[in-house]
Design a protein around this motif. Structure first.
Motif, PDB file in Angstrom:
ATOM      1  N   LEU A 137       0.822  -1.210   0.000  1.00  0.00           N
ATOM      2  CA  LEU A 137       0.000   0.000   0.000  1.00  0.00           C
ATOM      3  C   LEU A 137       0.854   1.256   0.000  1.00  0.00           C
ATOM      4  O   LEU A 137       1.924   1.294   0.607  1.00  0.00           O
ATOM      5  N   CYS A 138       0.351   2.274  -0.708  1.00  0.00           N
ATOM      6  CA  CYS A 138       1.004   3.590  -0.706  1.00  0.00           C
ATOM      7  C   CYS A 138      -0.055   4.636  -0.400  1.00  0.00           C
ATOM      8  O   CYS A 138      -1.121   4.645  -1.010  1.00  0.00           O
ATOM      9  N   ARG A 139       0.252   5.519   0.513  1.00  0.00           N
ATOM     10  CA  ARG A 139      -0.714   6.555   0.880  1.00  0.00           C
ATOM     11  C   ARG A 139      -0.514   7.832   0.084  1.00  0.00           C
ATOM     12  O   ARG A 139      -1.296   8.762   0.197  1.00  0.00           O
ATOM     13  N   CYS A 140       0.576   7.909  -0.694  1.00  0.00           N
ATOM     14  CA  CYS A 140       0.923   9.201  -1.300  1.00  0.00           C
ATOM     15  C   CYS A 140       0.762   9.293  -2.804  1.00  0.00           C
ATOM     16  O   CYS A 140       0.348  10.318  -3.310  1.00  0.00           O
ATOM     17  N   THR A 141       1.185   8.260  -3.538  1.00  0.00           N
ATOM     18  CA  THR A 141       1.463   8.477  -4.963  1.00  0.00           C
ATOM     19  C   THR A 141       0.256   8.362  -5.878  1.00  0.00           C
ATOM     20  O   THR A 141       0.322   8.781  -7.022  1.00  0.00           O
ATOM     21  N   GLY A 142      -0.824   7.730  -5.411  1.00  0.00           N
ATOM     22  CA  GLY A 142      -1.915   7.460  -6.336  1.00  0.00           C
ATOM     23  C   GLY A 142      -1.599   6.312  -7.268  1.00  0.00           C
ATOM     24  O   GLY A 142      -2.384   6.013  -8.162  1.00  0.00           O
ATOM     25  N   TYR A 143      -0.447   5.718  -7.122  1.00  0.00           N
ATOM     26  CA  TYR A 143      -0.021   4.484  -7.801  1.00  0.00           C
ATOM     27  C   TYR A 143       0.384   4.640  -9.273  1.00  0.00           C
ATOM     28  O   TYR A 143       1.005   3.742  -9.817  1.00  0.00           O
ATOM     29  N   ALA A 144       0.040   5.732  -9.933  1.00  0.00           N
ATOM     30  CA  ALA A 144       0.357   5.835 -11.369  1.00  0.00           C
ATOM     31  C   ALA A 144       1.863   5.741 -11.599  1.00  0.00           C
ATOM     32  O   ALA A 144       2.328   5.042 -12.509  1.00  0.00           O
ATOM     33  N   THR A 145       2.644   6.417 -10.783  1.00  0.00           N
ATOM     34  CA  THR A 145       4.100   6.376 -10.987  1.00  0.00           C
ATOM     35  C   THR A 145       4.664   5.010 -10.593  1.00  0.00           C
ATOM     36  O   THR A 145       5.642   4.548 -11.187  1.00  0.00           O
ATOM     37  N   ILE A 146       4.026   4.383  -9.632  1.00  0.00           N
ATOM     38  CA  ILE A 146       4.480   3.040  -9.248  1.00  0.00           C
ATOM     39  C   ILE A 146       4.221   2.065 -10.393  1.00  0.00           C
ATOM     40  O   ILE A 146       5.071   1.223 -10.713  1.00  0.00           O
ATOM     41  N   VAL A 147       3.082   2.195 -11.039  1.00  0.00           N
ATOM     42  CA  VAL A 147       2.787   1.336 -12.195  1.00  0.00           C
ATOM     43  C   VAL A 147       3.839   1.571 -13.279  1.00  0.00           C
ATOM     44  O   VAL A 147       4.350   0.620 -13.884  1.00  0.00           O
ATOM     45  N   ARG A 148       4.204   2.832 -13.510  1.00  0.00           N
ATOM     46  CA  ARG A 148       5.247   3.118 -14.519  1.00  0.00           C
ATOM     47  C   ARG A 148       6.567   2.458 -14.143  1.00  0.00           C
ATOM     48  O   ARG A 148       7.283   1.930 -14.979  1.00  0.00           O
ATOM     49  N   ALA A 149       6.878   2.486 -12.855  1.00  0.00           N
ATOM     50  CA  ALA A 149       8.121   1.854 -12.395  1.00  0.00           C
ATOM     51  C   ALA A 149       8.074   0.346 -12.610  1.00  0.00           C
ATOM     52  O   ALA A 149       9.081  -0.272 -13.004  1.00  0.00           O
ATOM     53  N   VAL A 150       6.924  -0.258 -12.367  1.00  0.00           N
ATOM     54  CA  VAL A 150       6.790  -1.711 -12.570  1.00  0.00           C
ATOM     55  C   VAL A 150       6.998  -2.055 -14.045  1.00  0.00           C
ATOM     56  O   VAL A 150       7.729  -2.991 -14.383  1.00  0.00           O
ATOM     57  N   VAL A 151       6.392  -1.272 -14.922  1.00  0.00           N
ATOM     58  CA  VAL A 151       6.541  -1.508 -16.372  1.00  0.00           C
ATOM     59  C   VAL A 151       8.010  -1.390 -16.765  1.00  0.00           C
ATOM     60  O   VAL A 151       8.562  -2.250 -17.468  1.00  0.00           O
TER      61      VAL A 151
END
Ligand code: FES
Ligand code: FES
Length: 158
Positions: A137-151
């Protein structure tokens, strides 16, 4: 340390478990005993993923793992990730994507994704990786940048 003493190899360094009690959590051993504070404490109940580390190649939640239970294992924490070929790729992907704000969740994501990519390399699809990261879980990023990092990490995985 003598031959036969209970040990754990953490980030390539052998650590004795002589003073570790049977009910001590790996999370506490890493953070409190050995000051490896990159592993974060969130919920302490298996619900946030912040405490993820890799034990014998597989990601585990250190808040649900007894240290004595993994005696003799090899542990990788975020402090050792740069020395791991897959971990280094994941770190670079998170940095490149700007996938953190406060950074509290980041070590858990980095370790969980490193574990998944070590298992699957580029063979796993992104959707499957994201599904398996749902426990982080992340409380800050909204996950969009995390998804980019995963890709990006999957594309660059060794
Ligand atoms: S601290 Fe371990 S899952 Fe939250
Ligand atoms: S970057 Fe703050 S919790 Fe994820």
């Amino acid at each position: 340390m003598s031959p036969g003493d209970p040990v754990l190899v953490v980030n390539g360094r052998s650590r004795t478990l002589d003073e570790v009690s049977d009910d001590e959590l790996l999370l506490d051993t890493l953070r409190e005993r050995w000051r490896l504070t990159g592993t974060k404490e969130g919920c302490r109940s298996g619900d946030c993923g912040a405490c993820t580390v890799i034990v014998d190649g597989r990601s585990v939640l250190s808040c649900l793992t007894l240290t004595r239970e993994v005696e003799g294992s090899t542990v990788l924490t975020v402090e050792g990730t740069a020395q791991d070929p897959t971990g280094a790729v994941v770190l670079a992907a998170f940095e490149g994507a700007g996938a953190l704000q406060c950074g509290y969740c980041t070590p858990g994501f980095v370790m969980a994704l490193t574990g998944l990519l070590r298992e699957r390399g580029r063979h796993g699809d992104v959707a499957g990786l994201l599904e398996d990261l749902q426990g982080n879980l992340c409380r800050c990023t909204g996950y969009a940048t995390i998804v980019r990092a995963v890709v990006a990490a999957r594309e660059a995985a060794p």
